[in-house]
Design a protein around this motif. Structure first.
Motif, PDB file in Angstrom:
ATOM      1  N   ARG A   2      42.043  44.409  52.782  1.00 55.25           N
ATOM      2  CA  ARG A   2      42.021  43.157  52.030  1.00 55.25           C
ATOM      3  C   ARG A   2      40.628  42.833  51.503  1.00 55.25           C
ATOM      4  NH1 ARG A   2      46.125  38.710  54.145  1.00 55.25           N
ATOM      5  NH2 ARG A   2      47.875  40.052  54.525  1.00 55.25           N
ATOM      6  N   THR A   3      39.605  43.258  52.221  1.00 51.99           N
ATOM      7  CA  THR A   3      38.243  42.995  51.794  1.00 51.99           C
ATOM      8  C   THR A   3      37.962  43.685  50.468  1.00 51.99           C
ATOM      9  OG1 THR A   3      37.585  42.868  54.099  1.00 51.99           O
ATOM     10  CG2 THR A   3      35.836  43.111  52.487  1.00 51.99           C
ATOM     11  N   TRP A   4      38.463  44.911  50.289  1.00 49.35           N
ATOM     12  CA  TRP A   4      38.251  45.620  49.036  1.00 49.35           C
ATOM     13  C   TRP A   4      38.929  44.908  47.875  1.00 49.35           C
ATOM     14  CZ3 TRP A   4      34.513  48.830  48.616  1.00 49.35           C
ATOM     15  CH2 TRP A   4      34.056  49.503  49.739  1.00 49.35           C
ATOM     16  N   TRP A   5      40.114  44.363  48.102  1.00 51.01           N
ATOM     17  CA  TRP A   5      40.801  43.635  47.034  1.00 51.01           C
ATOM     18  C   TRP A   5      40.024  42.385  46.642  1.00 51.01           C
ATOM     19  CZ3 TRP A   5      44.198  45.503  43.929  1.00 51.01           C
ATOM     20  CH2 TRP A   5      45.008  46.550  44.337  1.00 51.01           C
ATOM     21  N   ARG A   6      39.487  41.707  47.639  1.00 50.02           N
ATOM     22  CA  ARG A   6      38.692  40.514  47.347  1.00 50.02           C
ATOM     23  C   ARG A   6      37.453  40.862  46.547  1.00 50.02           C
ATOM     24  NH1 ARG A   6      38.959  37.380  53.139  1.00 50.02           N
ATOM     25  NH2 ARG A   6      41.155  36.837  53.023  1.00 50.02           N
ATOM     26  N   LEU A   7      36.783  41.950  46.939  1.00 51.46           N
ATOM     27  CA  LEU A   7      35.599  42.378  46.196  1.00 51.46           C
ATOM     28  C   LEU A   7      35.954  42.794  44.775  1.00 51.46           C
ATOM     29  CD1 LEU A   7      33.670  44.417  48.910  1.00 51.46           C
ATOM     30  CD2 LEU A   7      33.052  42.205  47.928  1.00 51.46           C
ATOM     31  N   LEU A   8      37.090  43.472  44.611  1.00 48.82           N
ATOM     32  CA  LEU A   8      37.531  43.885  43.280  1.00 48.82           C
ATOM     33  C   LEU A   8      37.835  42.671  42.408  1.00 48.82           C
ATOM     34  CD1 LEU A   8      38.316  46.170  41.352  1.00 48.82           C
ATOM     35  CD2 LEU A   8      40.631  46.008  42.277  1.00 48.82           C
ATOM     36  N   VAL A   9      38.546  41.700  42.956  1.00 52.79           N
ATOM     37  CA  VAL A   9      38.863  40.485  42.199  1.00 52.79           C
ATOM     38  C   VAL A   9      37.586  39.735  41.844  1.00 52.79           C
ATOM     39  CG1 VAL A   9      39.972  38.221  42.361  1.00 52.79           C
ATOM     40  CG2 VAL A   9      41.192  40.265  43.114  1.00 52.79           C
ATOM     41  N   LEU A  10      36.639  39.634  42.772  1.00 53.39           N
ATOM     42  CA  LEU A  10      35.371  38.978  42.501  1.00 53.39           C
ATOM     43  C   LEU A  10      34.587  39.706  41.417  1.00 53.39           C
ATOM     44  CD1 LEU A  10      33.351  36.762  43.236  1.00 53.39           C
ATOM     45  CD2 LEU A  10      32.433  38.303  44.967  1.00 53.39           C
ATOM     46  N   ALA A  11      34.557  41.031  41.456  1.00 51.67           N
ATOM     47  CA  ALA A  11      33.847  41.803  40.439  1.00 51.67           C
ATOM     48  C   ALA A  11      34.472  41.623  39.062  1.00 51.67           C
ATOM     49  CB  ALA A  11      33.833  43.273  40.831  1.00 51.67           C
ATOM     50  N   VAL A  12      35.787  41.616  38.992  1.00 51.82           N
ATOM     51  CA  VAL A  12      36.471  41.414  37.710  1.00 51.82           C
ATOM     52  C   VAL A  12      36.198  40.001  37.181  1.00 51.82           C
ATOM     53  CG1 VAL A  12      38.739  41.238  36.608  1.00 51.82           C
ATOM     54  CG2 VAL A  12      38.230  43.150  38.139  1.00 51.82           C
ATOM     55  N   ALA A  13      36.219  39.014  38.061  1.00 54.08           N
ATOM     56  CA  ALA A  13      35.963  37.638  37.636  1.00 54.08           C
ATOM     57  C   ALA A  13      34.537  37.486  37.128  1.00 54.08           C
ATOM     58  CB  ALA A  13      36.231  36.675  38.781  1.00 54.08           C
ATOM     59  N   LEU A  14      33.585  38.088  37.813  1.00 58.91           N
ATOM     60  CA  LEU A  14      32.196  38.010  37.363  1.00 58.91           C
ATOM     61  C   LEU A  14      31.984  38.745  36.049  1.00 58.91           C
ATOM     62  CD1 LEU A  14      30.237  38.431  40.717  1.00 58.91           C
ATOM     63  CD2 LEU A  14      30.448  36.378  39.304  1.00 58.91           C
ATOM     64  N   ALA A  15      32.646  39.880  35.879  1.00 62.23           N
ATOM     65  CA  ALA A  15      32.525  40.619  34.623  1.00 62.23           C
ATOM     66  C   ALA A  15      33.140  39.838  33.466  1.00 62.23           C
ATOM     67  CB  ALA A  15      33.183  41.986  34.762  1.00 62.23           C
ATOM     68  N   ALA A  16      34.239  39.143  33.719  1.00 66.29           N
ATOM     69  CA  ALA A  16      34.885  38.360  32.662  1.00 66.29           C
ATOM     70  C   ALA A  16      34.080  37.114  32.314  1.00 66.29           C
ATOM     71  CB  ALA A  16      36.296  37.971  33.098  1.00 66.29           C
ATOM     72  N   ALA A  17      33.326  36.603  33.284  1.00 60.70           N
ATOM     73  CA  ALA A  17      32.557  35.382  33.043  1.00 60.70           C
ATOM     74  C   ALA A  17      31.210  35.656  32.395  1.00 60.70           C
ATOM     75  CB  ALA A  17      32.348  34.637  34.361  1.00 60.70           C
ATOM     76  N   ALA A  18      30.798  36.912  32.310  1.00 65.11           N
ATOM     77  CA  ALA A  18      29.500  37.253  31.725  1.00 65.11           C
ATOM     78  C   ALA A  18      29.500  36.911  30.236  1.00 65.11           C
ATOM     79  CB  ALA A  18      29.220  38.733  31.931  1.00 65.11           C
ATOM     80  N   PRO A  19      28.396  36.399  29.724  1.00 66.72           N
ATOM     81  CA  PRO A  19      28.342  36.056  28.298  1.00 66.72           C
ATOM     82  C   PRO A  19      28.412  37.310  27.427  1.00 66.72           C
ATOM     83  CG  PRO A  19      26.185  35.830  29.299  1.00 66.72           C
ATOM     84  CD  PRO A  19      27.153  36.106  30.407  1.00 66.72           C
TER      85      PRO A  19
END
Length: 83
Positions: A2-19
């Motif tokens: 589950r930790t890997w899924w959380r990290l993956l979701v966080l990475a995708v969210a941060l990449a989408a939020a980048a200007p």
């Protein structure tokens, strides 16, 4: 696992939020015909015209919020002590 899924979701969210670009937006033109106002114009206020009004509003909101918070804490503390 589950930790890997959380990290993956966080990475995708941060990449989408980048200007998309690192360039700052162009500056607004300074208006001279309209009077200065907090929301009405991009003309700077002369001699800090809104400084003390905004400070007073902020202090008032802070005091009212603190009063409600203290009142709520005291009420719930009294209820907990009696039950």
């Amino acid at each position: 696992m589950r930790t890997w899924w959380r990290l993956l979701v966080l990475a995708v969210a941060l990449a989408a939020a980048a200007p998309a670009s690192a360039e700052p937006p162009p500056p607004l033109p300074k208006l001279t015909a309209k009077p200065s106002g907090f929301w009405t114009s991009s003309r700077p206020a002369t001699r800090g015209a809104y400084r003390y009004r905004m400070l007073g509003l902020g202090l008032t909101l802070t005091i009212v919020t603190a009063w409600f918070t203290v009142r709520t804490i005291r009420r719930h503390g009294a209820r907990r002590a009696t039950s």
